[in-house]
Design a protein around this motif. Structure first.
Motif, PDB file in Angstrom:
ATOM      1  N   GLY A  73     -29.822 -12.099  -4.215  1.00  0.00           N
ATOM      2  CA  GLY A  73     -31.253 -11.978  -4.476  1.00  0.00           C
ATOM      3  C   GLY A  73     -31.713 -12.886  -5.601  1.00  0.00           C
ATOM      4  O   GLY A  73     -30.949 -13.654  -6.193  1.00  0.00           O
ATOM      5  N   MET A  74     -33.012 -12.780  -5.917  1.00  0.00           N
ATOM      6  CA  MET A  74     -33.607 -13.694  -6.888  1.00  0.00           C
ATOM      7  C   MET A  74     -33.128 -13.420  -8.311  1.00  0.00           C
ATOM      8  O   MET A  74     -33.107 -14.321  -9.142  1.00  0.00           O
ATOM      9  CB  MET A  74     -35.134 -13.595  -6.808  1.00  0.00           C
ATOM     10  N   MET A  75     -32.740 -12.163  -8.618  1.00  0.00           N
ATOM     11  CA  MET A  75     -32.221 -11.872  -9.956  1.00  0.00           C
ATOM     12  C   MET A  75     -30.988 -12.718 -10.257  1.00  0.00           C
ATOM     13  O   MET A  75     -30.901 -13.399 -11.287  1.00  0.00           O
ATOM     14  CB  MET A  75     -31.865 -10.390 -10.067  1.00  0.00           C
ATOM     15  N   LEU A  76     -30.000 -12.667  -9.362  1.00  0.00           N
ATOM     16  CA  LEU A  76     -28.750 -13.393  -9.582  1.00  0.00           C
ATOM     17  C   LEU A  76     -28.986 -14.897  -9.591  1.00  0.00           C
ATOM     18  O   LEU A  76     -28.450 -15.624 -10.437  1.00  0.00           O
ATOM     19  CB  LEU A  76     -27.730 -13.036  -8.493  1.00  0.00           C
ATOM     20  N   ARG A  77     -29.790 -15.385  -8.675  1.00  0.00           N
ATOM     21  CA  ARG A  77     -30.022 -16.836  -8.614  1.00  0.00           C
ATOM     22  C   ARG A  77     -30.762 -17.328  -9.857  1.00  0.00           C
ATOM     23  O   ARG A  77     -30.483 -18.416 -10.367  1.00  0.00           O
ATOM     24  CB  ARG A  77     -30.811 -17.176  -7.345  1.00  0.00           C
ATOM     25  N   ALA A  78     -31.709 -16.544 -10.349  1.00  0.00           N
ATOM     26  CA  ALA A  78     -32.430 -16.946 -11.563  1.00  0.00           C
ATOM     27  C   ALA A  78     -31.483 -17.021 -12.752  1.00  0.00           C
ATOM     28  O   ALA A  78     -31.528 -17.972 -13.539  1.00  0.00           O
ATOM     29  CB  ALA A  78     -33.571 -15.962 -11.844  1.00  0.00           C
ATOM     30  N   MET A  79     -30.593 -16.019 -12.903  1.00  0.00           N
ATOM     31  CA  MET A  79     -29.670 -16.045 -14.031  1.00  0.00           C
ATOM     32  C   MET A  79     -28.667 -17.192 -13.899  1.00  0.00           C
ATOM     33  O   MET A  79     -28.262 -17.785 -14.899  1.00  0.00           O
ATOM     34  CB  MET A  79     -28.929 -14.700 -14.128  1.00  0.00           C
ATOM     35  N   VAL A  90     -30.440  -9.613 -22.153  1.00  0.00           N
ATOM     36  CA  VAL A  90     -31.163  -8.901 -21.101  1.00  0.00           C
ATOM     37  C   VAL A  90     -31.279  -7.427 -21.445  1.00  0.00           C
ATOM     38  O   VAL A  90     -30.457  -6.863 -22.174  1.00  0.00           O
ATOM     39  CB  VAL A  90     -30.454  -9.057 -19.729  1.00  0.00           C
ATOM     40  N   SER A  91     -32.318  -6.815 -20.903  1.00  0.00           N
ATOM     41  CA  SER A  91     -32.504  -5.361 -20.897  1.00  0.00           C
ATOM     42  C   SER A  91     -32.840  -4.964 -19.466  1.00  0.00           C
ATOM     43  O   SER A  91     -33.566  -5.697 -18.771  1.00  0.00           O
ATOM     44  CB  SER A  91     -33.622  -4.940 -21.848  1.00  0.00           C
ATOM     45  N   TYR A  92     -32.308  -3.835 -19.014  1.00  0.00           N
ATOM     46  CA  TYR A  92     -32.523  -3.391 -17.636  1.00  0.00           C
ATOM     47  C   TYR A  92     -33.069  -1.963 -17.695  1.00  0.00           C
ATOM     48  O   TYR A  92     -32.401  -1.056 -18.206  1.00  0.00           O
ATOM     49  CB  TYR A  92     -31.206  -3.454 -16.866  1.00  0.00           C
ATOM     50  N   LEU A  93     -34.283  -1.757 -17.176  1.00  0.00           N
ATOM     51  CA  LEU A  93     -34.980  -0.485 -17.326  1.00  0.00           C
ATOM     52  C   LEU A  93     -35.490  -0.023 -15.975  1.00  0.00           C
ATOM     53  O   LEU A  93     -35.566  -0.792 -15.011  1.00  0.00           O
ATOM     54  CB  LEU A  93     -36.160  -0.633 -18.295  1.00  0.00           C
ATOM     55  N   GLN A  94     -35.849   1.273 -15.917  1.00  0.00           N
ATOM     56  CA  GLN A  94     -36.559   1.785 -14.762  1.00  0.00           C
ATOM     57  C   GLN A  94     -37.708   2.665 -15.238  1.00  0.00           C
ATOM     58  O   GLN A  94     -37.586   3.384 -16.243  1.00  0.00           O
ATOM     59  CB  GLN A  94     -35.625   2.569 -13.832  1.00  0.00           C
ATOM     60  N   ARG A 121     -23.261 -14.169 -21.731  1.00  0.00           N
ATOM     61  CA  ARG A 121     -22.566 -15.436 -21.931  1.00  0.00           C
ATOM     62  C   ARG A 121     -22.137 -16.081 -20.615  1.00  0.00           C
ATOM     63  O   ARG A 121     -22.011 -17.300 -20.539  1.00  0.00           O
ATOM     64  CB  ARG A 121     -21.327 -15.227 -22.816  1.00  0.00           C
ATOM     65  N   ASP A 122     -21.883 -15.259 -19.600  1.00  0.00           N
ATOM     66  CA  ASP A 122     -21.435 -15.825 -18.326  1.00  0.00           C
ATOM     67  C   ASP A 122     -22.019 -14.999 -17.190  1.00  0.00           C
ATOM     68  O   ASP A 122     -22.548 -13.898 -17.391  1.00  0.00           O
ATOM     69  CB  ASP A 122     -19.902 -15.864 -18.235  1.00  0.00           C
ATOM     70  N   HIS A 123     -21.911 -15.522 -15.982  1.00  0.00           N
ATOM     71  CA  HIS A 123     -22.521 -14.886 -14.813  1.00  0.00           C
ATOM     72  C   HIS A 123     -21.805 -13.583 -14.449  1.00  0.00           C
ATOM     73  O   HIS A 123     -22.437 -12.627 -13.990  1.00  0.00           O
ATOM     74  CB  HIS A 123     -22.470 -15.869 -13.642  1.00  0.00           C
ATOM     75  N   LYS A 124     -20.493 -13.515 -14.661  1.00  0.00           N
ATOM     76  CA  LYS A 124     -19.734 -12.325 -14.287  1.00  0.00           C
ATOM     77  C   LYS A 124     -20.217 -11.098 -15.060  1.00  0.00           C
ATOM     78  O   LYS A 124     -20.400 -10.020 -14.484  1.00  0.00           O
ATOM     79  CB  LYS A 124     -18.248 -12.563 -14.549  1.00  0.00           C
ATOM     80  N   SER A 125     -20.413 -11.256 -16.366  1.00  0.00           N
ATOM     81  CA  SER A 125     -20.879 -10.119 -17.165  1.00  0.00           C
ATOM     82  C   SER A 125     -22.265  -9.668 -16.718  1.00  0.00           C
ATOM     83  O   SER A 125     -22.574  -8.473 -16.735  1.00  0.00           O
ATOM     84  CB  SER A 125     -20.905 -10.501 -18.642  1.00  0.00           C
ATOM     85  N   PHE A 126     -23.115 -10.601 -16.293  1.00  0.00           N
ATOM     86  CA  PHE A 126     -24.453 -10.220 -15.825  1.00  0.00           C
ATOM     87  C   PHE A 126     -24.356  -9.407 -14.528  1.00  0.00           C
ATOM     88  O   PHE A 126     -25.070  -8.410 -14.357  1.00  0.00           O
ATOM     89  CB  PHE A 126     -25.287 -11.477 -15.612  1.00  0.00           C
ATOM     90  N   GLU A 168     -21.884  -7.514 -13.605  1.00  0.00           N
ATOM     91  CA  GLU A 168     -21.392  -6.182 -13.973  1.00  0.00           C
ATOM     92  C   GLU A 168     -22.505  -5.316 -14.541  1.00  0.00           C
ATOM     93  O   GLU A 168     -22.577  -4.113 -14.260  1.00  0.00           O
ATOM     94  CB  GLU A 168     -20.251  -6.326 -14.978  1.00  0.00           C
ATOM     95  N   LEU A 169     -23.402  -5.914 -15.337  1.00  0.00           N
ATOM     96  CA  LEU A 169     -24.532  -5.146 -15.880  1.00  0.00           C
ATOM     97  C   LEU A 169     -25.462  -4.690 -14.763  1.00  0.00           C
ATOM     98  O   LEU A 169     -25.942  -3.543 -14.772  1.00  0.00           O
ATOM     99  CB  LEU A 169     -25.300  -5.998 -16.884  1.00  0.00           C
ATOM    100  N   LEU A 170     -25.727  -5.569 -13.792  1.00  0.00           N
ATOM    101  CA  LEU A 170     -26.585  -5.181 -12.675  1.00  0.00           C
ATOM    102  C   LEU A 170     -25.954  -4.044 -11.882  1.00  0.00           C
ATOM    103  O   LEU A 170     -26.641  -3.102 -11.462  1.00  0.00           O
ATOM    104  CB  LEU A 170     -26.823  -6.380 -11.760  1.00  0.00           C
ATOM    105  N   GLN A 171     -24.631  -4.103 -11.660  1.00  0.00           N
ATOM    106  CA  GLN A 171     -23.956  -3.035 -10.920  1.00  0.00           C
ATOM    107  C   GLN A 171     -24.050  -1.721 -11.686  1.00  0.00           C
ATOM    108  O   GLN A 171     -24.286  -0.663 -11.093  1.00  0.00           O
ATOM    109  CB  GLN A 171     -22.493  -3.424 -10.680  1.00  0.00           C
ATOM    110  N   LEU A 172     -23.877  -1.800 -13.005  1.00  0.00           N
ATOM    111  CA  LEU A 172     -24.010  -0.594 -13.821  1.00  0.00           C
ATOM    112  C   LEU A 172     -25.420  -0.029 -13.740  1.00  0.00           C
ATOM    113  O   LEU A 172     -25.617   1.183 -13.579  1.00  0.00           O
ATOM    114  CB  LEU A 172     -23.659  -0.929 -15.283  1.00  0.00           C
ATOM    115  N   GLY A 173     -26.422  -0.913 -13.829  1.00  0.00           N
ATOM    116  CA  GLY A 173     -27.803  -0.438 -13.774  1.00  0.00           C
ATOM    117  C   GLY A 173     -28.166   0.149 -12.427  1.00  0.00           C
ATOM    118  O   GLY A 173     -28.832   1.193 -12.347  1.00  0.00           O
ATOM    119  N   GLU A 174     -27.718  -0.496 -11.319  1.00  0.00           N
ATOM    120  CA  GLU A 174     -28.033   0.013  -9.986  1.00  0.00           C
ATOM    121  C   GLU A 174     -27.400   1.389  -9.750  1.00  0.00           C
ATOM    122  O   GLU A 174     -27.943   2.211  -9.015  1.00  0.00           O
ATOM    123  CB  GLU A 174     -27.532  -0.982  -8.929  1.00  0.00           C
ATOM    124  N   ALA A 175     -26.246   1.637 -10.356  1.00  0.00           N
ATOM    125  CA  ALA A 175     -25.597   2.937 -10.192  1.00  0.00           C
ATOM    126  C   ALA A 175     -26.420   4.064 -10.809  1.00  0.00           C
ATOM    127  O   ALA A 175     -26.311   5.224 -10.399  1.00  0.00           O
ATOM    128  CB  ALA A 175     -24.197   2.909 -10.822  1.00  0.00           C
TER     129      ALA A 175
END
Length: 914
Positions: free
Chosen positions: A183-189, A205-209, A248-253, A255-262
């Motif tokens: 999606g656009m989140m990953l491609r933008a980062m 980054v901050s991830y909120l709902q 710092r890198d794409h992998k950590s981002f 992982e953060l998205l996976q944590l937030g989606e959970a």
């Protein structure tokens, strides 16, 4: 089982999406479309740079500057529309009806059918068909915004549309199965990380709902009520309570998205099997150094003059990218929402309605924009009618049954296209970098000054010594010359006197014979007189020569005295220069001190304080803290007159970790509570965890669990241990120091749900280490988890379920690798009964973890008999059919299909499961 296969669920679609590299005849894969897209992006980029260079003054202020200035650039909100393909349900239900939407992508038009012979036509910035790839959507909608953000502007892109039309698929798809579906989140980062410099730039980054008008932190679920703060001067909106993570890198981002989606809320409705019940907001903050950008500070902005030169502060650009995945609008009668889901739908519709009202007011240039009607509109204040470059993608479905919702979505996009934003670059002086540079310059100047002073003093001593030597030599030569002249004149005088006496005696003798020589007296007297005159003339000449020599010596002495006076004058001049240098040095040191004080004040004002010092230092402060508090209190009084407190990071740097840890052993209970809170806050940051363990912080926390009876200390210490237990090395240290026994004892004695949640979280993290499973079970870790079920609090049960899932996953891996045999330790400790009872729990986190744990237990044939007798087989069948997650559903299906015991039991019960 529902057949609704929306984009988010990632199910099969009858008309497959095209691959990014597929060279088909679709208009967006042609060379013309690519060139137009790239030219559009490059055109915008050049315009942004042009506007930056033309602008005479940009906003450069450490506190944000004015809200409006002459550097603003007009930018309309760009709107694209994307059509979702028909899903399986629509293919069956609407087989006899034509789609209500007809796209004309080459004309950027959309036709909405009223009936078979009439339709309405709308124009958009981009029209994307159901075959448009994720890459194409990103390049059209989001990439221009990302490029603007990298240039220093704020930016926003978001998705709006009816539930089930593919908003989350477009924005937040992770592409785990197929990277082309990202999606656009990953491609933008990816684009941002490719452009920024890790050494000079910062990305966080901050991830909120936004759930039922409450802002919750998806990266820290405990932070479930974040307030919105608005700057009274600039009007900027911020969320100081949100978790901010540096990327710092794409992998950590990822992982953060996976944590937030959970942690995001979702529910099953008639329109979507996993419908988002909250608005997801990803905030990306970028701080970039301007290459070659160094503006001279005017006197109004703090002119700092050092040795006749103006110091120049480096410039940094701060920009923010906001990515919004809105919850879908829905009609209650069509979605079938009821109970709590109905309340969620009402909240979603109210916030979307408030957003629509704001856009209407902006499109009509109304004098009042109702921004404060909803927290969503407050958060998006900068995106619509503000200073951000905004792109909106509206998603629609083809079904004629939902024509009303599709029409409403299209009209929302049409109104949004009328909104004009004023884009601005926010630049600030990097005072910290300037301070470091001035410190280095000051050190160099002081060293050079000391060197020149030493050379100057050596030169003064050399000139003085030479002058003294010359004076002494001249005086000695003058005295010797005078003495020689004196001796010479005395000798000549004595010789003259002697000759005169001899001549007198001779004359007297001759006088006696005058009478005898009377013929020649006149001649003799004349000769004597002539001789006397000649001698007198000689004496006169010698005296004049001596006087000339004396005058020459006097002149030489005068010249020598003048040279000495000149040397003394030069010495006085050098001394005056030295005094001037000393005064200039003192003035320089005063200016640097003032600058450092200003920089420290600016640093405190600019940094957002997540936690302030008074959280751990309010109230009574015993004598054991006297050695730590004065420096922090003095800094507060000096730097901030309005009482602003130093941040936790400042306390960490000034006080020191060892001294903070020493307070964990203080006699006063309040001091221990404050100290353990400080350590827990520090342990929440991954960068501090290794330092805390090395300094003995883990041992101190375990000691507190063992020795203290205070419930607050138990809760906070367990939370800190849970954070430290996320590291594999720390897990082994916790086990080796008896941490499981202490956590188990704490869980047995605790009644507070929050304390139990922290303890359960720590044990759940330890359950994920397959090396420690046997020891963890032997020390009572599994029984402690099951014992906390008594609390019945959803958060506690979620952590218990997570720990069981982690343990079962490690057992499954060990049995697959052949390193473990026999039935599961979870089954031996009696966990299966509770798992079966709660496998269909209403709470999504509890249900998801238990479903995953049952699937992992079923992987080992030795557990099949107990699972069949315990009723787990029926839950596995249900999971394989109704689970909302594809991976768990697939795992359950594969397990039932390939397990001989389960297949035999299903055949015995005459259940056909192929």
């Amino acid at each position: 089982m529902s057949s609704n296969n929306s984009h988010r669920n990632g199910g099969s679609i009858s008309r497959p999406m095209k691959n990014d590299n597929n060279n088909n005849t679709n208009y967006y894969n042609s060379n013309n479309s690519k060139s137009s897209s790239s030219s559009s992006a490059s055109s915008f980029k050049s315009k942004a740079q042009q506007s930056t260079s033309v602008t005479s003054t940009l906003r450069r202020s450490s506190t944000g500057g004015s809200s409006r200035d002459n550097s603003a650039v007009s930018g309309r909100v760009r709107v694209a529309v994307r059509l979702r393909p028909r899903n399986e349900e629509e293919m069956l239900a609407d087989a006899d009806f034509a789609d209500c939407v007809e796209l004309q992508p080459e004309l950027k038009r959309l036709k909405l059918r009223k009936n078979n012979w009439d339709s309405d036509t709308y124009e958009f910035d981009e029209v994307l068909t159901e075959f448009a790839s994720q890459k194409r959507v990103y390049e059209v909608v989001a990439k221009p915004v990302v490029e603007s953000v990298l240039d220093g502007y704020n930016g926003t892109f978001m998705a709006y549309g009816q539930t089930g039309t593919g908003k989350t698929y477009t924005i937040g798809r992770l592409g785990e199965e197929d990277t082309a579906n990202r999606g656009m989140m990953l491609r933008a980062m990816e684009d941002i990380l490719a452009e920024v410099s890790p050494e000079n730039d910062l990305v966080s980054v901050s991830y909120l709902q936004l759930y039922m008008e409450t802002i919750q932190d998806l990266l820290n679920p405990a932070n479930d009520n974040i307030s919105i703060v608005e700057d009274p001067k600039t009007g900027d909106v911020s969320l100081p309570g949100a978790t901010v993570v540096e990327i710092r890198d794409h992998k950590s981002f990822v992982e953060l998205l996976q944590l937030g989606e959970a942690h995001r809320f979702a529910a099953n409705t008639k329109l979507n099997t996993e419908s988002s019940r909250s608005h997801a907001i990803l905030m990306v903050n970028i701080k970039r150094s301007v290459k070659g950008g160094s503006s001279a500070l005017s006197s109004e902005n703090g002119n700092i003059t050092l040795t006749g030169k103006t110091s120049k502060a480096p410039i940094v650009r701060k920009s923010k990218l906001v990515i919004v995945d809105l919850a879908g609008s829905e009609r209650i009668d069509k979605s079938g929402s009821e109970g709590h889901t109905l309340e969620e739908a009402k909240s979603i519709n109210l916030s979307l309605s408030a957003l629509g009202k704001c856009i209407n007011a902006l499109a009509e240039n109304s004098s009042h924009v109702p921004v404060r009607d909803s927290k969503l509109t407050r958060l998006l204040k900068d995106s619509f009618g503000g200073t951000a470059r905004t792109s909106l993608i509206i998603t629609v479905g083809p079904s004629p049954r939902h024509r009303g919702e599709t029409s409403s979505t299209i009209m929302f996009g049409q109104r949004a296209m009328k909104v004009e934003n004023m884009l601005k670059i926010k630049e600030e002086f990097d005072y910290k970098s300037l301070s470091r540079r001035l410190d280095i310059q000051l050190d160099k100047l002081m060293a050079e000054h000391e060197r020149q002073q030493k050379v100057f003093q050596d030169e003064i001593e050399r000139v003085t010594s030479e002058a003294q030597k010359r004076v002494v030599e001249v005086q000695r030569n003058y005295a010797d010359a005078l003495e020689k002249e004196k001796l010479k004149y005395e000798k000549d005088y004595m010789e003259s006197v002697k000759k005169l006496e001899e001549q007198r005696a001779t004359k007297q003798e001759k006088h006696g014979h005058q009478k005898l020589n009377s013929e020649s007296p006149i001649v003799s007297a004349s000769g004597d007189v002539a001789e006397m005159r000649k001698r007198l003339q000689n004496e006169t000449l010698l005296r004049k020569a001596a006087e000339v020599e004396i005058d020459n010596l006097n002149n030489q002495l005068i010249h020598q005295k003048n040279a000495e006076d000149a040397g003394n004058a030069e010495l006085l001049k050098l001394r005056k220069m030295l005094e001037d240098e000393i005064r200039q040095k003192a003035k320089l040191e005063e200016e640097i001190a003032v600058l450092q004080s200003q920089l420290l004040q600016i640093s405190f004002e600019a940094d957002e304080t997540r936690r302030n010092l008074d959280r751990g230092l309010n109230g009574k402060v015993p004598s054991s803290l006297d050695s730590l508090i004065p420096q922090v209190k003095h800094q507060q009084c000096t730097d901030s007159g309005d009482g602003e407190k130093a941040s936790m990071a400042k306390l960490f740097e000034q006080v020191g970790l060892h001294r903070i840890l020493s307070l964990l052993e203080a006699e006063d209970a309040d001091v221990r509570i404050h100290a353990v809170k400080v350590v827990a806050n520090l342990a929440a940051e991954e960068l501090n965890q290794e330092k805390i363990v090395e300094a003995g912080g883990l041992t101190s926390l375990l000691t507190l669990l063992r020795s203290s009876n205070d419930e607050t200390i138990h809760r906070v210490a367990a939370g800190a241990i849970a954070n430290l237990a996320m590291n594999e090395t720390n897990q082994e240290l916790i086990m080796s120091q008896g941490g499981i026994s202490l956590l188990s004892l704490t869980a047995a004695n605790a009644e507070d749900p929050q304390t139990l949640r922290m303890v359960a979280g720590a044990i759940a993290n330890l359950c994920g280490n397959e090396k420690l499973q046997t020891k963890l079970r032997a020390q009572g870790g599994i029984k402690a988890l099951l014992g906390m079920i008594r609390c019945r609090h959803p958060d506690v049960l979620a952590q218990v379920a997570r720990g069981i899932a982690n343990f079962a996953k490690c057992e499954s891996r060990a049995s697959t690798q052949g390193t473990k045999g026999g039935r599961s330790l979870l089954i031996e400790d009696g966990a299966l009964t509770w798992m079966v009872q709660n496998a269909n729990n209403e709470a999504s986190p509890i249900r998801r973890h238990i479903e995953l744990a049952l699937c992992h237990l079923a992987q080992h044939e030795a557990n099949a008999k107990e699972m069949i007798s315990g009723g787990a087989l029926w839950e596995l069948v249900r999971i394989s059919r109704d689970c909302s997650r594809d991976d768990i559903r697939t795992l359950a299906h594969r397990t039932l299909k390939f397990s001989p015991s389960f297949q035999a039991e299903l055949k015995r019960l005459r259940i056909d499961y192929g």
